[in-house]
Design an enzyme around this catalytic site. Structure first.
Site, mmCIF file in Angstrom:
data_model
loop_
_atom_site.group_PDB
_atom_site.id
_atom_site.type_symbol
_atom_site.label_atom_id
_atom_site.label_comp_id
_atom_site.label_asym_id
_atom_site.label_seq_id
_atom_site.Cartn_x
_atom_site.Cartn_y
_atom_site.Cartn_z
ATOM 1 N N HIS A 1 0.858 -1.187 0.000
ATOM 2 C CA HIS A 1 0.000 0.000 0.000
ATOM 3 C C HIS A 1 0.894 1.237 0.000
ATOM 4 C CE1 HIS A 1 -3.681 2.213 0.647
ATOM 5 N NE2 HIS A 1 -3.107 2.888 1.630
ATOM 6 N N ASP B 1 0.533 5.223 -0.127
ATOM 7 C CA ASP B 1 -0.313 6.411 -0.147
ATOM 8 C C ASP B 1 0.273 7.405 -1.140
ATOM 9 O OD1 ASP B 1 -2.285 5.612 1.706
ATOM 10 O OD2 ASP B 1 -0.840 5.869 3.326
ATOM 11 N N HIS C 1 -7.012 9.244 -0.873
ATOM 12 C CA HIS C 1 -7.665 9.084 0.438
ATOM 13 C C HIS C 1 -6.913 9.646 1.644
ATOM 14 C CE1 HIS C 1 -5.471 5.110 0.236
ATOM 15 N NE2 HIS C 1 -5.187 5.454 1.462
ATOM 16 N N ASP D 1 -7.888 1.042 2.272
ATOM 17 C CA ASP D 1 -7.541 1.972 3.360
ATOM 18 C C ASP D 1 -8.437 3.205 3.401
ATOM 19 O OD1 ASP D 1 -6.001 2.866 5.492
ATOM 20 O OD2 ASP D 1 -4.619 3.972 4.214
HETATM 21 ZN ZN LIG Z 1 -3.667 4.645 2.647
#
Ligand SMILES: [Zn+2]
Length: 1031
Positions: free
Chosen positions: A260, A262, A577, A372
């Site tokens: 993951h 971001d 997000h 997430d």
């Molecule tokens: Zn995230």
């Protein structure tokens, strides 16, 4: 060999094995202490530091200064390029040789001008294999570069990882040397670790745990750390244990590598580009060694970055995508917020994402992937299906603070009835490590035991990148089918969901939104980002509509395909997000606001040139007048403020009528409507009237009364005030920018300190307005203009706040005279209801919810709507409607929301239902102001499309992707009703096909066309897209 029998002391046996592999205790004599053999110094080590992120070719041109282990570098956000010159000793022939590198920060190793592997201690990547078995003909003298980013996997928070970054942090190099690596020791350590974990995780009730205990103990007996010849018999014991197989009914774990990343969070967008490269180059390297290894990877934007900046790596990724090992998932441009983006933005996330995946990898993604994100709109199932996806994976609802979500595998049903197969990995994580604990949790926490026998395990360091390691793969490899543990298949999302689908007969259905009972402050935090998003969504809508008008009238007009795609992609990126929710550091906020500025600047230019392209049409000409553009699909008669010249006459305001999706001249129709009057009354209150509404404001700007004239119905609750500002203490438990907690409601304080009492600004005519100022605190204040326009069914509150608070939450309340157990909130392409009571924990935990342009509370025959132009946080408790305005969290951005803010909300009492009162249309009007086009004379009003049903909204008109002669029009049913609607245009419709959200025509479904009319049938909240050829 004879041993005395093992005594019945589980603890000593277990701890004996633990100490045998401990990296803290007894490393002088245990197995762990033998992992590395001889070491050798580097030939030379030098460094070049730079404040910028520069390319490899630029970096190697820099001046390098000698440096050594123990030196500190940085500060934060700098980059150190290390030049590593090494020579492997001849004597190490036949050995496995590593470069061992331990430092703070995130490292990337470059060899022969290519990135080859991440070297990040936090992600357990501290060694690079120079040779698996050193041979004479291998190069022994090698020069490498290490690019070290001076930030951690999780940024550089001061004190706590989510605190604002420490700009002055230093980054130390702890180890840089050549070392002999003992692979056989590593293998045995992994055997031990797995056995010890089995003992611990299965506990004392399980006989299999004891079998593991005795196996490990006997392995210690057999294994002499100083004698590698003793290892094989210990390994055989372990293998015997692991190969004792399960029965056929055992749960099946689908293990998939994941990382993951971001797209921006505690670090800026620019660093994410390098995070992707560091993580993915390591994945590719693992794939070269482990042909069974599968890795799932989302976010087209990140692939695009790697394609631009690391083309060599990108082509390796393309190779492994073709092999089926590197699997693009998600189908969206970024992993966006699941609540705040508009319906059309959600569509574009998929359109840009899926088109990218198709173009670069030859395939669309089959799964929507949002592990997430902070909650999921009830419109997503329909949008996913429109983008060719009927499977969804997340795990975020495991973060719920109050209620445990009841399913892990289920069908999720949206507001229109669309269903998608949904899986929440029961281990409640997207960054597992392939450990026994992960497998046991996955089985134990699965709430669909007996219904679904397959689960996902996503393994690899995540959030800040990192991804899987060889050790994780080695762990999972040992327990593929080992009695007492779930079976582990290295698998793909497609295989997982196919298995789940095949056995879906017992699965439950969850209808409506997937509401996250946490992070509810993110509907409000970073108000300027929210404002930027809403404004840019509206602007890009208008640019597309304007450009299509131009296209239909002017053959010479060139639709700005490329520019629009660039602007959309910037907008979509900011919907990531941790960006649109406002949970990012200040550097990210600055970038995001810069992107919005770019969209505004270029978008406004594009809109103007589209409008000017209309000047040589039968209904427009170049001239000194002003025309007005209405991009919405209904006729509008509205007051336009500002200094406008009409027929050489300077007017401060004008009332204009503009047809739907069309243009008209700016002609003042002021004579046709009743005027606004504003009267100061004897008691000091001010009365504002326009024939539709009658409002009374007291000296503090309270709305004392709001009367719907037509029915003589009072909207404000007896003895209460509307437009009541309230301030709350806003101190969450931990996640500052993210969370507002239930207990904040107990700290409510009305804002009552008047700086400037109500005074009349405009006493009537087309617009009446009053203004007043309130003091929030010594540092913060509100100034408001309350506006009532002629012919307008709502009263507007144009608000300016100077905000310098810490951990406070500003809201505005309207206690209304309406009783209803539910309130309605606008969401993407529709609306949904949430309770106004607090009966159950599922109800009261929705004390702060999200909505888009409006919320409404209605009883039979009457209701009140609260509209806004850039806010998302709402609550309706009993009869009190509240709009959330500003927060003041201090982490991860210490300056979040400080400064000047401007926003508008409006209150609209109405007879009948909100559908009958056109609340939806009025909320659109507030957000899509009529656009003035200078230097144009309109000869006659003209409209490109009309829609026959008030329930159906024509949301989008754009040029079709890759088809210059076709348009895509997207409509949706907004009332929650089944209706027939006719879409009309002055052009003969040459072709009309139903298409999906990716604009692929359904050739089995031509639209029903009669001349220039298209007949359409809608189910409640159905989205219909058409591919039209009209010119
Ligand atoms: Zn995230």
């Amino acid at each position: 060999m004879y041993h005395p029998p093992v005594l019945k002391n589980r603890r000593t046996l277990l701890e004996r094995s633990e100490k045998f592999i401990s990296d803290t205790y007894f490393t002088d004599c245990n197995l762990r202490g033998r992992l590395y053999g001889d070491t050798h110094q580097l030939t030379s080590l030098s460094v070049s530091q730079t404040a910028k992120r520069i390319s490899y070719s630029e970096a190697v041109q820099q001046n390098f200064q000698p440096c050594k282990v123990g030196d500190a570098f940085g500060s934060t956000w700098w980059t150190c390029w290390f030049k590593v010159v090494l020579k492997i000793p001849e004597a190490w022939r036949g050995k496995e040789v590593h470069l061992r590198w331990e430092s703070d920060g995130e490292g990337m190793l470059w060899r022969d001008e290519q990135p080859v592997q991440g070297l990040t201690k936090e992600g357990e990547k501290t060694s690079y294999i120079l040779s698996e078995c050193l041979k004479q003909n291998e190069p022994h003298s090698i020069t490498l570069y290490v690019e070290l980013a001076c930030n951690g996997l999780f940024g550089a928070g001061q004190g706590s990882f989510i605190a604002a970054p420490d700009p002055n942090r230093k980054y130390t190099l702890q180890k840089a040397e050549l070392v002999v690596f003992n692979r056989d020791v590593q293998e045995l350590l992994t055997d031990f670790e797995m056995l010890v974990d089995i003992v611990k995780m299965l506990g004392e009730e399980d006989q299999r745990g004891y079998q593991a205990l005795f196996t490990a103990n006997e392995m210690v007996n057999l294994c002499d750390p100083t004698d590698p010849d003793s290892f094989s018999s210990a390994r055989s014991l372990a293998q015997k244990f692991f190969s004792q197989r399960n029965g056929q009914s055992q749960h099946i774990v689908h293990a998939m590598g994941h990382c993951h990343i971001d797209s921006a969070w505690l670090w800026p967008y620019e660093e994410t580009i390098r995070k992707c490269a560091r993580s993915w180059v390591t994945v590719v390297r693992l794939m070269e060694k482990n042909p069974e290894f599968i890795f799932t990877c989302s976010q087209a934007q990140q692939f695009q970055w790697v394609k631009n900046w690391y083309p060599g790596l990108f082509s390796r990724i393309q190779y492994f995508v073709q092999k089926g090992q590197f699997i693009p998932v998600g189908g969206t441009w970024v992993e966006m917020d699941g609540n705040l983006p508009s319906g059309e933005s959600m569509v574009r996330q998929f359109l840009e994402g899926q088109n990218f995946f198709k173009a670069e990898f030859g395939q669309y993604c089959k799964e929507f992937w949002l592990p997430d994100t902070f909650g999921y709109s009830a419109q997503l199932p329909q949008i996913m299906q429109g983008a060719g996806i009927d499977r969804f994976l997340t795990q975020k609802l495991s973060w719920n603070l109050v209620n445990t979500f009841p399913h892990n595998t289920f069908f999720w049903e949206g507001i229109d009835g669309s269903q998608v197969l949904t899986h929440f990995p029961p281990g409640n994580s997207y960054e597992m490590k392939g450990k026994i604990e992960d497998l046991i949790k996955t089985v134990k926490h699965n709430k669909d035991k007996g219904r679904a026998n397959h689960s996902a395990v996503l393994f690899g360091f995540g959030d800040g990148g990192g991804g899987p390691t060889q050790l994780m793969l080695d762990r999972l490899q040992r327990v593929q089918d080992s009695d007492g543990l779930p079976r582990v298949n290295m698998s793909t999302p497609d295989r997982l969901f196919s298995e789940l689908q095949a056995e879906s007969g017992l699965l439950c259905t969850w209808s409506g939104e997937l509401f996250l009972e946490l992070h509810n402050g993110t509907y409000t935090t970073q108000a300027k980002i929210k404002l930027g998003n809403r404004r840019c969504e509206a602007l890009l809508h208008d640019v597309e509509v304007g450009s299509c008008l131009a296209l239909s009238q002017n053959v010479g007009f060139s639709y700005p395909t490329k520019q629009l795609q660039e602007l959309w992609r910037l907008l979509l990126l900011n919907q990531f997000h941790d960006v649109i929710p406002g949970s990012c550091i200040e550097m990210v906020v600055e970038d995001a606001l810069e992107y919005y500025k770019e969209i505004q600047k270029t978008g406004s230019r594009l809109l103007l040139s589209a409008c000017h392209a209309l000047r040589s049409t039968p209904w427009m000409e170049v001239g000194s007048g002003t025309a007005v553009l209405n991009t919405l699909s209904w006729d509008r008669t509205e007051v336009i403020p500002g200094c406008i010249i009409i027929l050489s006459q300077l007017l401060s305001t004008a009332l204009v009528k503009v047809p739907c999706v069309g243009v008209a001249s700016l002609t003042d129709l002021a004579g046709s409507v009743s005027k606004v009057t504003v009267t100061v009354q004897a008691d000091g209150t001010v009365r504002m009237e326009n024939g539709l509404l009658q409002a009374v404001l007291d000296r503090m700007g309270h709305l004392v009364s709001l009367l719907l004239v037509q029915t003589n119905r009072e909207a404000i609750s007896d003895g209460c005030f509307g437009n009541q500002f309230v301030l709350f203490d806003d101190v969450p438990l931990y996640w500052d920018a993210w969370d507002v907690m239930d207990y904040h409601l107990q700290t409510r304080k009305p804002v009552v300190d008047v700086i400037k009492p109500v005074q009349v600004l405009s006493s009537g005519g087309l617009r009446g307005s009053v203004t007043f100022s309130l003091r929030i605190s010594a540092k913060s204040s509100i100034t408001q203009e309350v506006i009532l326009d002629a012919n307008c069914p709502y009263i507007k509150f144009s608000t300016q706040v100077d905000w310098a608070e810490a951990h406070k939450f500003l809201k505005v309340e309207f206690p209304v005279q309406v009783r209803s157990s539910n309130a309605t909130y606008e969401i993407q392409f529709g609306h949904l209801q949430r309770p106004t009571h607090r009966n159950t924990s599922w109800d009261w935990v929705r004390f702060e919810v999200w909505g888009h342009k409006w919320a409404d509370v209605s009883e039979h025959g009457f209701g009140v709507a609260l509209l806004n132009d850039c806010k998302y946080g709402y609550s309706v408790h009993q009869n009190i409607m509240t709009l959330s305005l500003l927060r003041a969290p201090k982490a991860p951005d210490a300056n979040a929301d400080m400064g000047h803010h401007e926003f508008t909300y409006a209150v609209m009492p109405h007879a009948g239902s909100f559908q009958e009162a056109s609340v939806i249309q009025h909320a659109y009007n507030l957000n899509f102001p009529l656009r003035l086009i200078p230097d144009m004379n309109n000869i006659r009003p003209w409209s490109m499309f009309t829609v026959s049903s008030a329930a159906v909204i024509l949301e989008t008109i754009k040029q079709a992707e890759g088809k210059n002669n076709s348009l895509v029009v997207r409509l949706f049913e907004s009332h929650g009703s089944s209706v027939l609607a006719v879409l009309s245009t002055p052009f003969p419709v040459k072709e009309a096909w139903h298409c999906d959200l990716l604009e692929q025509p359904n050739y089995s479904r031509p639209a029903e066309v009669n001349d220039s009319k298209v007949s359409l049938t809608f189910r409640p909240f159905q989205i219909i897209s058409l591919l039209l050829r009209i010119f």
